[in-house]
Design a protein around this motif. Structure first.
Motif, PDB file in Angstrom:
ATOM      1  N   GLU A 213       0.817  -1.313  -0.049  1.00 36.79           N
ATOM      2  CA  GLU A 213       0.075  -0.071  -0.201  1.00 36.79           C
ATOM      3  C   GLU A 213       0.745   1.380  -0.050  1.00 36.79           C
ATOM      4  OE1 GLU A 213      -2.236  -0.660   3.344  1.00 36.79           O
ATOM      5  OE2 GLU A 213      -3.957  -1.819   2.372  1.00 36.79           O
ATOM      6  N   ARG A 214       1.906   1.415   0.738  1.00 33.38           N
ATOM      7  CA  ARG A 214       3.009   2.461   0.875  1.00 33.38           C
ATOM      8  C   ARG A 214       3.373   2.579  -0.679  1.00 33.38           C
ATOM      9  NH1 ARG A 214       8.130   3.737   1.542  1.00 33.38           N
ATOM     10  NH2 ARG A 214       8.687   5.432   3.359  1.00 33.38           N
ATOM     11  N   ASP A 215       3.832   1.532  -1.328  1.00 31.54           N
ATOM     12  CA  ASP A 215       4.221   1.576  -2.864  1.00 31.54           C
ATOM     13  C   ASP A 215       3.341   1.908  -3.596  1.00 31.54           C
ATOM     14  OD1 ASP A 215       6.772   0.456  -1.901  1.00 31.54           O
ATOM     15  OD2 ASP A 215       6.359  -1.697  -2.575  1.00 31.54           O
ATOM     16  N   LEU A 216       2.238   1.767  -3.296  1.00 30.56           N
ATOM     17  CA  LEU A 216       0.862   2.368  -4.235  1.00 30.56           C
ATOM     18  C   LEU A 216       0.972   3.951  -3.879  1.00 30.56           C
ATOM     19  CD1 LEU A 216      -1.571   2.308  -6.057  1.00 30.56           C
ATOM     20  CD2 LEU A 216      -2.641   1.692  -3.879  1.00 30.56           C
ATOM     21  N   ALA A 217       0.858   4.462  -2.754  1.00 29.19           N
ATOM     22  CA  ALA A 217       0.995   5.867  -2.676  1.00 29.19           C
ATOM     23  C   ALA A 217       2.089   6.709  -3.261  1.00 29.19           C
ATOM     24  CB  ALA A 217       0.998   6.104  -1.183  1.00 29.19           C
ATOM     25  N   ILE A 218       3.470   6.048  -3.117  1.00 24.21           N
ATOM     26  CA  ILE A 218       4.484   6.597  -4.094  1.00 24.21           C
ATOM     27  C   ILE A 218       4.325   6.506  -5.534  1.00 24.21           C
ATOM     28  CG2 ILE A 218       6.806   6.284  -4.241  1.00 24.21           C
ATOM     29  CD1 ILE A 218       7.188   5.425  -1.128  1.00 24.21           C
ATOM     30  N   ARG A 219       3.787   5.524  -5.878  1.00 27.26           N
ATOM     31  CA  ARG A 219       3.745   5.298  -7.397  1.00 27.26           C
ATOM     32  C   ARG A 219       2.482   6.471  -7.856  1.00 27.26           C
ATOM     33  NH1 ARG A 219       2.407   0.643  -7.437  1.00 27.26           N
ATOM     34  NH2 ARG A 219       0.155   0.245  -7.935  1.00 27.26           N
ATOM     35  N   LEU A 220       1.520   6.482  -7.162  1.00 29.69           N
ATOM     36  CA  LEU A 220       0.427   7.575  -7.418  1.00 29.69           C
ATOM     37  C   LEU A 220       1.214   9.014  -7.353  1.00 29.69           C
ATOM     38  CD1 LEU A 220      -2.548   6.165  -5.534  1.00 29.69           C
ATOM     39  CD2 LEU A 220      -2.413   6.333  -7.898  1.00 29.69           C
TER      40      LEU A 220
ATOM     41  N   SER B 156       4.127  22.587  -3.763  1.00 26.54           N
ATOM     42  CA  SER B 156       3.129  21.735  -4.974  1.00 26.54           C
ATOM     43  C   SER B 156       3.572  20.562  -4.589  1.00 26.54           C
ATOM     44  CB  SER B 156       3.477  22.685  -6.079  1.00 26.54           C
ATOM     45  OG  SER B 156       2.880  23.614  -6.228  1.00 26.54           O
ATOM     46  N   ILE B 157       4.896  20.129  -4.482  1.00 26.65           N
ATOM     47  CA  ILE B 157       5.385  18.595  -4.301  1.00 26.65           C
ATOM     48  C   ILE B 157       4.631  17.769  -3.105  1.00 26.65           C
ATOM     49  CG2 ILE B 157       7.215  17.314  -3.767  1.00 26.65           C
ATOM     50  CD1 ILE B 157       8.752  19.272  -5.469  1.00 26.65           C
ATOM     51  N   ASN B 158       4.657  18.905  -2.065  1.00 25.98           N
ATOM     52  CA  ASN B 158       4.209  18.021  -0.819  1.00 25.98           C
ATOM     53  C   ASN B 158       2.460  17.976  -1.040  1.00 25.98           C
ATOM     54  OD1 ASN B 158       6.555  17.898   0.427  1.00 25.98           O
ATOM     55  ND2 ASN B 158       6.398  19.926   1.398  1.00 25.98           N
ATOM     56  N   LEU B 159       2.106  18.861  -1.665  1.00 26.27           N
ATOM     57  CA  LEU B 159       0.370  18.749  -1.626  1.00 26.27           C
ATOM     58  C   LEU B 159       0.135  17.691  -2.779  1.00 26.27           C
ATOM     59  CD1 LEU B 159      -0.583  22.424  -2.211  1.00 26.27           C
ATOM     60  CD2 LEU B 159      -1.205  20.907  -0.194  1.00 26.27           C
ATOM     61  N   ALA B 160       1.034  17.373  -3.895  1.00 26.36           N
ATOM     62  CA  ALA B 160       0.786  16.297  -4.612  1.00 26.36           C
ATOM     63  C   ALA B 160       0.755  15.090  -3.850  1.00 26.36           C
ATOM     64  CB  ALA B 160       1.440  16.522  -5.767  1.00 26.36           C
ATOM     65  N   ALA B 161       2.066  15.108  -3.175  1.00 25.75           N
ATOM     66  CA  ALA B 161       2.094  13.671  -2.345  1.00 25.75           C
ATOM     67  C   ALA B 161       0.784  13.388  -1.475  1.00 25.75           C
ATOM     68  CB  ALA B 161       3.502  13.888  -1.726  1.00 25.75           C
TER      69      ALA B 161
ATOM     70  N   ALA C 144      12.597   8.396   5.003  1.00 23.76           N
ATOM     71  CA  ALA C 144      13.159   8.751   3.651  1.00 23.76           C
ATOM     72  C   ALA C 144      14.222   7.494   3.261  1.00 23.76           C
ATOM     73  CB  ALA C 144      14.045   9.946   4.148  1.00 23.76           C
ATOM     74  N   THR C 145      14.795   6.915   4.096  1.00 21.97           N
ATOM     75  CA  THR C 145      15.553   5.728   3.713  1.00 21.97           C
ATOM     76  C   THR C 145      14.725   4.461   3.228  1.00 21.97           C
ATOM     77  OG1 THR C 145      17.377   6.226   5.622  1.00 21.97           O
ATOM     78  CG2 THR C 145      17.315   4.023   4.524  1.00 21.97           C
TER      79      THR C 145
ATOM     80  N   GLU D 209      11.032  14.637  -9.021  1.00 19.72           N
ATOM     81  CA  GLU D 209      10.804  13.022  -8.902  1.00 19.72           C
ATOM     82  C   GLU D 209      11.087  12.630  -7.298  1.00 19.72           C
ATOM     83  OE1 GLU D 209      12.980  12.172 -12.056  1.00 19.72           O
ATOM     84  OE2 GLU D 209      11.740  12.960 -13.555  1.00 19.72           O
ATOM     85  N   GLU D 210      12.440  12.795  -6.996  1.00 24.06           N
ATOM     86  CA  GLU D 210      12.821  12.312  -5.532  1.00 24.06           C
ATOM     87  C   GLU D 210      11.849  12.992  -4.632  1.00 24.06           C
ATOM     88  OE1 GLU D 210      17.429  10.976  -5.843  1.00 24.06           O
ATOM     89  OE2 GLU D 210      16.551  13.272  -4.810  1.00 24.06           O
ATOM     90  N   GLY D 211      11.515  14.215  -4.761  1.00 21.01           N
ATOM     91  CA  GLY D 211      10.665  14.720  -3.581  1.00 21.01           C
ATOM     92  C   GLY D 211       9.380  14.116  -3.337  1.00 21.01           C
ATOM     93  N   VAL D 212       8.482  13.997  -4.341  1.00 25.55           N
ATOM     94  CA  VAL D 212       7.231  13.385  -4.231  1.00 25.55           C
ATOM     95  C   VAL D 212       7.372  12.056  -3.754  1.00 25.55           C
ATOM     96  CG1 VAL D 212       6.179  14.920  -6.333  1.00 25.55           C
ATOM     97  CG2 VAL D 212       7.191  12.762  -6.643  1.00 25.55           C
ATOM     98  N   ARG D 213       8.382  11.093  -4.054  1.00 20.86           N
ATOM     99  CA  ARG D 213       8.586  10.065  -3.355  1.00 20.86           C
ATOM    100  C   ARG D 213       8.648  10.278  -1.843  1.00 20.86           C
ATOM    101  NH1 ARG D 213      11.974   9.002  -7.984  1.00 20.86           N
ATOM    102  NH2 ARG D 213      13.675   8.000  -6.208  1.00 20.86           N
ATOM    103  N   LEU D 214       9.823  10.954  -1.579  1.00 18.97           N
ATOM    104  CA  LEU D 214      10.008  11.287  -0.049  1.00 18.97           C
ATOM    105  C   LEU D 214       8.581  11.801   0.693  1.00 18.97           C
ATOM    106  CD1 LEU D 214      13.477  12.894  -0.612  1.00 18.97           C
ATOM    107  CD2 LEU D 214      13.041  10.634   0.681  1.00 18.97           C
ATOM    108  N   ALA D 215       8.007  12.818   0.231  1.00 15.46           N
ATOM    109  CA  ALA D 215       6.839  13.296   0.839  1.00 15.46           C
ATOM    110  C   ALA D 215       5.790  12.103   1.095  1.00 15.46           C
ATOM    111  CB  ALA D 215       6.628  14.533   0.227  1.00 15.46           C
ATOM    112  N   ALA D 216       5.702  11.477  -0.127  1.00 14.51           N
ATOM    113  CA  ALA D 216       4.506  10.603   0.113  1.00 14.51           C
ATOM    114  C   ALA D 216       4.600   9.574   0.932  1.00 14.51           C
ATOM    115  CB  ALA D 216       4.166   9.858  -1.414  1.00 14.51           C
ATOM    116  N   GLY D 217       6.080   9.126   0.959  1.00 13.47           N
ATOM    117  CA  GLY D 217       6.377   8.048   2.128  1.00 13.47           C
ATOM    118  C   GLY D 217       6.156   8.506   3.657  1.00 13.47           C
ATOM    119  N   ILE D 218       6.709   9.706   3.768  1.00 12.56           N
ATOM    120  CA  ILE D 218       6.715  10.339   4.943  1.00 12.56           C
ATOM    121  C   ILE D 218       4.961  10.460   5.622  1.00 12.56           C
ATOM    122  CG2 ILE D 218       7.070  12.296   6.652  1.00 12.56           C
ATOM    123  CD1 ILE D 218       9.703  12.546   4.865  1.00 12.56           C
TER     124      ILE D 218
END
Length: 482
Positions: free
Chosen positions: A8-15, A139-144, A391-392, A447-456
Motif C-alpha cells: 500500500e505504501r508503494d501504491l501511494a508513492i507510485r500515485l 506543490s510537491i508536498n500537496l501532490a504527495a 526517507a531511507t 521526482e525524488e521529492g514526491v516519493r520522499l514526501a509521500a512515504g513520510i
C-alpha cells in the motif's frame, strides 16, 4: 512493516510519481507561477490574497480540509490561511506550512526566452519565479499528500493542519503573532514542511532548524554635504573612509569575525559529527569556495552550518558609475549577521553601539532592521529518527541530516512559539537562483521529492507513527523547552 502495508505504501508513492510523469503536478505549478504574488509590491495585494482563496483553499478543500483566511495582525500585510483535516482527536497531529509569496520577477534580467511568470523546461530544469521558493516545494508536498489520501481511500490515519502565509519574503510579518494567537488551534505532535535547499543537488537532506539573522545599517554622515576633494580633502571627515575603518574593526581581510559579541559558541559535538565532513559546492553553477575565508581551522561544513558569519550586503558612498572629485556627503553599509543557536543576538545592537563608542566612532549611527532567532532541534529527537527512517525506506539510502540550515527561515515561530519539534524536507538545491533571475527546480529533485514526501505522509498514519507520537517529547501539550 508487513507486506500489505508495504504494498500500500508503494501504491501511494507510485500515485505521487504518476502526478509528475503525467504532467499534472507541473500543470498546477504553472498556474501558481502565473500568479504574480510579489510581497514586496503593494500592487500585488489582490494576487497575494487570491493565491490563498482561489488556489490553496480549493486544493485543500478537495482533500477534505476546512479552511479559513486569517487577516494579518500587522496592518497592511497580506492574510494567512489555516486549514484543518481532523480524523480523530486521539490520533497524532501533523502541522505543515508553505508560503506563496515570491520576490520581484526582475523580468528583463532572465536569460534568452525564459520568463519569471511562466514555467519553462530546459535541460532537466523547470524555470520560473517561485519554482524553488516556495511554490514548487509546497506543490510537491500537496501532490504527495493527495496521493496518500487516494491510496488510503480517503483517510490518512492522523490529523493534519496547514498554515500558509504570503509575506515570508519580507520577513513574515504577522506570522509569529498568528502562531501565538492560535497556539491552541495549531497544537500538533510534529511540524514538517519544505523550504530552503538540500546540501547539494544529489544529496537528499533533512534539516532541523536554521541559522538566525540580524541585519543593521551603519551610517556615517559628518553633516558637511558633498565637498570638493581638492578644496577640502585632508581637513574634513571623509565618511566613506571612516565607515570602511569602522567595518574593518568587525571583519578581518579574510572574512573572520573580530569581536566576541558576534562570534558563535563552540560547536556541540553531536552537531559537529553531522556537519564537519559535509561537501560544500562543487556542482555546476556553484561559486568557488575559498578555503581561506571565514573562521580559521574549520571545515567547509563547519563554516557554513556551525558558526556565525558577518556579511556586508550593501555599501554606498559617492558614485562609481559617474565619479566626481568630491568627498561623499555620507556613507552607508548594510551588515547581516547569520548566527547559530546560542548566540546572544538580541544584544547585538547594544554591543555594537558600545564597540563603536569605545573607538571614538559614536557619531556612526546604528539602525537595526529586525531579525529571526536561530533554531535547532536535537538531532537525537525521536521524530528525526522517524523521518530519517521513512526517507531511507523510500530512496534505499539514508538522507543527510543537517542540524540547521545555513540560511534563515521563520522556524522559530514553530519551534519556539508553538513548541514543536521541527523537521524540514527541502526540495531545492543551493544553486537554484532563488531571489535571482533564472530561478529553477531540478526535475530529478521533483521526482525524488514526491516519493520522499509521500512515504513520510504514509508512514505517519501507521502504528509505528502513532508509537513515535506517544514517546516523542514536544507533544501537543508540552513545548520543547518546558
Amino acid at each position: 512493516m508487513n507486506d500489505t502495508h508495504s504494498s500500500e505504501r508503494d501504491l501511494a508513492i507510485r500515485l505521487a510519481s504518476d502526478k509528475v510523469t503525467s504532467g499534472q503536478l507541473y500543470e498546477r505549478l504553472e498556474q501558481r507561477i502565473a500568479r504574480q504574488t510579489v510581497s514586496q509590491d503593494p500592487d500585488c495585494a489582490d494576487a497575494l490574497r487570491h493565491y490563498l482563496t482561489d488556489d490553496i483553499a480549493p486544493t485543500l478543500e478537495g482533500m477534505g480540509f476546512s479552511c479559513r483566511i486569517i487577516e494579518n495582525p500587522k496592518s497592511g500585510h497580506p492574510p494567512l490561511l489555516i486549514g484543518h483535516r481532523l480524523e480523530d482527536p486521539e490520533l497524532p497531529t501533523l502541522l505543515t506550512y508553505g508560503h506563496g509569496d515570491v520576490t520581484n520577477g526582475q523580468d528583463e534580467l532572465w536569460s534568452g526566452e525564459l520568463m519569471p511568470w511562466s514555467t519553462t523546461f530546459e535541460h532537466g530544469r523547470i524555470y520560473g519565479r517561485g519554482t524553488a521558493d516556495n511554490k514548487g516545494q509546497h506543490s510537491i508536498n500537496l501532490a504527495a499528500l493527495e496521493s496518500v489520501i487516494e491510496a488510503r481511500k480517503g483517510t490518512l490515519g492522523y490529523n493534519l493542519k496547514m498554515l500558509f502565509e504570503m509575506s515570508e519574503e519580507i520577513g513574515s510579518p504577522g506570522l509569529e503573532e498568528v502562531c501565538a494567537a492560535y497556539r491552541e488551534e495549531l497544537a500538533s505532535d510534529l511540524f514538517l514542511a519544505s523550504d530552503g535547499p538540500r546540501i547539494r543537488h544529489d544529496m537528499p537532506t533533512l534539516f532541523l532548524g536554521s541559522r538566525g539573522v540580524v541585519q543593521f545599517r551603519l551610517t556615517a554622515d559628518p553633516g558637511n554635504g558633498g565637498r570638493h576633494s581638492g578644496n577640502w580633502g585632508g581637513i574634513i571627515t571623509n565618511p566613506a573612509a571612516e565607515l570602511c575603518n569602522a567595518v574593518s574593526t568587525l571583519i578581518s581581510p579574510t572574512g573572520r569575525i573580530l569581536v566576541d559579541f558576534l562570534r558563535a559558541p563552540a560547536i556541540p559535538e553531536d552537531v559537529d559529527r553531522l556537519i564537519r565532513d559535509l561537501p560544500v559546492g562543487g556542482s555546476d553553477g556553484d561559486p568557488w569556495v575559498n578555503p581561506s575565508w571565514g573562521e580559521a581551522g574549520l571545515t567547509d561544513g563547519e563554516r557554513l552550518y556551525g558558526t556565525n558569519t558577518l556579511e556586508i550586503v550593501g555599501f554606498n558612498a559617492g558614485r562609481t558609475d559617474k565619479p566626481v572629485g568630491a568627498i561623499p556627503e555620507k556613507a552607508e553599509a548594510i551588515l547581516q549577521l547569520r548566527f547559530v543557536k546560542g548566540t546572544d543576538w538580541q544584544a547585538v545592537e547594544r554591543n555594537l553601539r558600545d564597540h563603536l563608542d569605545a573607538r571614538g566612532l559614536g557619531h556612526i549611527e546604528v539602525q537595526p532592521a529586525g531579525g529571526y532567532a536561530a533554531t535547532r532541534l536535537d538531532p537525537s529527537h525521536p521524530w528525526v529518527e522517524f523521518v530519517t527512517r521513512s526517507a531511507t525506506d523510500s530512496l534505499g539510502e539514508p538522507p543527510s541530516v543537517l542540524p540547521n540550515l545555513g540560511g534563515t527561515i521563520p522556524n522559530h515561530c514553530f519551534s519556539d512559539v508553538l513548541g514543536l519539534p521541527t523537521v524540514w524536507l527541502p526540495h531545492s538545491y543551493p544553486s537554484c537562483n532563488q531571489h535571482a533571475p533564472d530561478e529553477h527546480l531540478l526535475e530529478h529533485i521533483v521526482e525524488e521529492g514526491v516519493r520522499l514526501a509521500a512515504g513520510i505522509f504514509w508512514d505517519l498514519g501507521t502504528p509505528d507513527g502513532r508509537r513515535f507520537a506517544e514517546r516523542a517529547p514536544g507533544s501537543r501539550e508540552t513545548p520543547l523547552d518546558a
